[in-house]
Design a protein around this motif. Structure first.
Motif: not given
Length: 241
Positions: A110-111, A163-165, A150-160, A169-173
């Motif tokens: 996904q990354a 795409f994680a926040c 990491q930090n995906a469940n925190g404030p929006k756009f505070r993740c590493q 959907s994180d799935m591709g294809g």
């Protein structure tokens, strides 16, 4: 025939008798090292006398078979207490190990897909490399999914990784042929990189100390604190200074 040649001939002849082999070998060795004045000629009578005396001496010894003297019992390397402690603290069922590995591989795919699907293949390997470098680093979580989300469940756009926040959907294809092929390619790279990681290795697209990257169209303030290592495609990679 010389004394040394006589000794060798007798040794070959009498070596066929297994029970007397050791005695004969010892005698022949003694004769071969003796001087010519001490033993002039090796005769059957002389050899027979030597063997008879040695046999009589051995019969006077205690040759009772006592295996307990040389087969001392050894303590087992694993005992029930050790097995119980392992089962209670460290044991992971095989099914869970397989599921965890599949999840880790998916997080890596996904990354790669979301962060670098438009990059050249080396650029996709480099993103995978950075993620695995972070897993090893004490500065980040110790699992691939932990690093990626990491930090995906925190404030929006505070993740590493954005795409994680981003709420999608994180799935591709899901899309046209190019999108589907990009998802397949990301999974192929993730699988290969994950197998390397399981074997204690990492891709060599970037050095092992590279932990950061950004695209060329942004200038994050944190980049000034790190050392630029390389640029691959549209990504610039950094290591701690």
């Amino acid at each position: 025939m010389a004394l040394g040649q006589q000794a060798i001939a007798w040794q070959v002849f009498l070596g066929k008798t297994a029970r007397l082999g050791a005695l004969v070998l010892a005698f022949v060795t003694m004769v071969a090292t003796a001087s010519a004045q001490q033993v002039a000629t090796l005769t059957p009578e002389l050899l027979s006398s030597y063997v008879a005396h040695q046999t009589a001496a051995r019969l006077q010894q205690d040759i009772t078979f006592k295996p307990e003297q040389w087969l001392a019992p050894q303590a087992p390397t694993v005992n029930p207490e050790m097995l119980s402690a392992y089962a209670a603290t460290k044991f992971v069922p095989t099914a869970k190990r397989v599921a965890d590995a599949q999840k880790e591989r998916l997080c890596l795919a996904q990354a790669i897909y979301h962060e670098a699907r438009g990059e050249p293949e080396k650029g996709q390997w480099a993103v995978a490399n950075v993620i695995l470098n972070r897993v090893v680093s004490k500065r980040y979580p110790s699992s691939i999914c932990g690093v990626v989300f990491q930090n995906a469940n925190g404030p929006k756009f505070r993740c590493q990784f954005s795409f994680a926040c981003d709420g999608r959907s994180d799935m591709g294809g899901n899309g046209n042929r190019i999108v589907r092929e990009s998802w397949v390619r990301a999974n192929v790279i993730a699988l290969a990189a994950f197998k390397q990681f399981q074997a204690g290795q990492r891709p060599d697209a970037v050095p092992a100390n590279v932990l950061y990257y950004h695209t060329r169209n942004v200038s994050p303030h944190w980049a000034q604190s790190f050392r630029q290592v390389s640029q691959i495609g549209s990504h610039i990679f950094y290591s701690p200074s």
